[in-house]
Motif scaffolding. Structure first.
Motif, short mmCIF file in Angstrom:
data_model
loop_
_atom_site.label_atom_id
_atom_site.label_comp_id
_atom_site.label_asym_id
_atom_site.label_seq_id
_atom_site.Cartn_x
_atom_site.Cartn_y
_atom_site.Cartn_z
N UNK A 250 0.82 -1.21 0.00
CA UNK A 250 0.00 0.00 0.00
C UNK A 250 0.86 1.26 0.00
N UNK A 251 1.87 1.26 0.84
CA UNK A 251 2.76 2.42 0.91
C UNK A 251 3.50 2.64 -0.40
N UNK A 252 3.94 1.56 -1.03
CA UNK A 252 4.67 1.68 -2.30
C UNK A 252 3.78 2.20 -3.41
N UNK A 253 2.53 1.73 -3.47
CA UNK A 253 1.61 2.20 -4.50
C UNK A 253 1.33 3.69 -4.32
N UNK A 254 1.08 4.11 -3.09
CA UNK A 254 0.84 5.54 -2.82
C UNK A 254 2.05 6.37 -3.22
N UNK A 255 3.24 5.89 -2.86
CA UNK A 255 4.48 6.62 -3.19
C UNK A 255 4.68 6.72 -4.71
N UNK A 256 4.52 5.59 -5.41
CA UNK A 256 4.76 5.58 -6.85
C UNK A 256 3.72 6.40 -7.61
N UNK A 257 2.51 6.54 -7.04
CA UNK A 257 1.48 7.37 -7.67
C UNK A 257 1.61 8.83 -7.28
N UNK A 258 2.55 9.14 -6.38
CA UNK A 258 2.79 10.52 -5.98
C UNK A 258 1.66 11.11 -5.18
N UNK A 259 1.02 10.31 -4.36
CA UNK A 259 -0.14 10.75 -3.59
C UNK A 259 0.19 10.91 -2.11
N UNK A 260 -0.71 11.54 -1.40
CA UNK A 260 -0.59 11.70 0.05
C UNK A 260 -1.83 11.10 0.72
N UNK A 261 -2.16 9.89 0.29
CA UNK A 261 -3.39 9.24 0.75
C UNK A 261 -3.20 8.63 2.13
N UNK A 262 -4.27 8.60 2.90
CA UNK A 262 -4.28 7.86 4.16
C UNK A 262 -4.74 6.42 3.89
N UNK A 263 -4.31 5.51 4.76
CA UNK A 263 -4.67 4.10 4.60
C UNK A 263 -5.70 3.74 5.67
N UNK A 264 -6.80 3.13 5.24
CA UNK A 264 -7.84 2.68 6.16
C UNK A 264 -7.95 1.16 6.10
N UNK A 265 -7.67 0.51 7.21
CA UNK A 265 -7.72 -0.95 7.27
C UNK A 265 -9.11 -1.40 7.70
N UNK A 266 -9.61 -2.46 7.07
CA UNK A 266 -10.94 -2.96 7.42
C UNK A 266 -10.89 -3.85 8.67
N UNK A 267 -9.69 -4.33 9.03
CA UNK A 267 -9.53 -5.13 10.24
C UNK A 267 -9.57 -6.62 9.98
N UNK A 268 -9.08 -7.37 10.98
CA UNK A 268 -8.98 -8.82 10.82
C UNK A 268 -7.64 -9.21 10.23
N UNK A 269 -7.32 -10.50 10.32
CA UNK A 269 -5.99 -10.93 9.90
C UNK A 269 -5.93 -11.37 8.45
N UNK A 270 -7.04 -11.22 7.69
CA UNK A 270 -7.03 -11.61 6.28
C UNK A 270 -8.01 -10.76 5.49
N UNK A 271 -7.87 -10.80 4.17
CA UNK A 271 -8.70 -9.94 3.34
C UNK A 271 -10.06 -10.51 3.01
N UNK A 272 -10.18 -11.86 2.92
CA UNK A 272 -11.44 -12.49 2.53
C UNK A 272 -11.39 -13.95 2.93
N UNK A 273 -12.54 -14.60 2.88
CA UNK A 273 -12.61 -16.03 3.17
C UNK A 273 -11.81 -16.79 2.12
#
Length: 311
Positions: A250-273
């Motif tokens: 996430x940090x690398x994508x934001x950096x390479x796109x030249x953005x100053x975006x904040x990251x919001x995590x949905x929580x939990x130890x995985x992205x999907x079932x």
């Protein structure tokens, strides 16, 4: 050699076609274009020794004609459902596109006496474990339908290879990134940020940690194994011995796109079932054979981001 590549218009398959053509093979590519894209191989269309056929691998009549006329020396089987989340919503997706396609290809190889077979497998066959994974690790308990389809495929490949005398190469991949990808974490992050440059939603807690491999690196590994492993039945892990966390991507994508975006995590130890939050590879077998990934996991991720952004 006269080679059939299934799924050859897909992300990994199209890069494999590039490499096989450069090695002066004659290629026939079959792809149903559900996930594959004709533009991935547009630069090969019309080239001597290259033929593309749009066909469903489960279409028996069309595939029997293809094998009958093709007189293939070898099959590289990459066709599968590669979208784990899609397969999780509908088990038939992986039954048909991941397992049944493999079974049909094996049947056709048996009938038309094609004796060399490569299969693209995956770390998803291992399931959820924090152990270091190698080729002989077990028991195998996949937690996704995709992983189950690949594991069932490996079981039938083993049986067919033994019973009908195929020489077989199986390589198990981690997460593959690079040009022509159609989904995955980098793809998703870029599209999310294009829609909302101020905030990036990340599924899970961002601590998910896995090895990533650059697609052209992976293809060189595939061909190295096929060219140098000479047993009747060969199984190798491919990838990097380093790993990358989702929050680092996430940090690398934001950096390479030249953005100053904040990251919001949905929580939990995985992205999907069906998501496996963490795994690592032991690559001793392929390293001993003589192959090692050119890029670390972080280098592969950053290069893939740059390529996706046209840098």
């Amino acid at each position: 050699m006269k080679i059939l590549v299934t799924g050859g218009a897909g992300f990994i398959g199209s890069h494999l076609c590039d490499a096989l053509i450069e090695r002066d093979n004659d290629l026939t590519v079959v792809d149903n274009l559900v996930l594959g894209r004709k533009e991935n191989i547009s630069h090969l269309l019309g080239r001597s020794g290259f033929e593309f056929i749009e066909e469903n691998l489960l279409h028996e009549e069309g595939m029997r004609t293809l094998f009958k006329e093709g007189h293939f020396d070898m099959v590289y089987h990459l066709a599968a459902n590669s979208d784990i989340q899609k397969g999780g919503k509908d088990p038939w997706v992986d039954y048909d596109l991941t397992f049944n396609t493999t079974f049909h290809i094996l049947q056709l190889m048996k009938e038309f006496e094609v004796k060399k077979f490569f299969f693209a497998s995956t770390s998803a066959i291992y399931g959820e474990t924090y152990d270091v994974l190698n080729e002989d690790y077990g028991p195998l308990r996949p937690v996704s339908n995709y992983g189950a389809g690949k594991l069932a495929s490996e079981a039938f490949i083993s049986a067919f290879s033994s019973t009908y005398g195929f020489q077989t190469w199986i390589t198990r991949f981690p997460n593959v990134v690079g040009e022509r990808f159609t989904h995955g974490v980098i793809h998703d992050f870029i599209h999310k940020l294009q829609k909302n440059p101020k905030e990036l939603e990340v599924l899970g807690n961002g601590e998910q940690c896995k090895p990533y491999v650059y697609v052209k690196d992976l293809v060189e590994g595939i061909l190295y194994v096929v060219e140098h492993a000479s047993a009747d039945y060969n199984v190798y892990m491919l990838g990097s011995d380093t790993r990358t966390k989702v929050k680092e991507i996430a940090a690398m994508v934001i950096e390479e796109m030249g953005l100053d975006a904040t990251i919001r995590y949905t929580g939990g130890d995985r992205g999907w079932v069906g998501d496996v939050p963490e795994f690592r590879y032991n690559l001793d077998r392929v390293n001993t054979l003589g192959w090692k990934a050119a890029y670390t996991s972080n280098e592969a991720v950053r290069l893939a981001i740059q390529k996706a952004l046209g840098k």
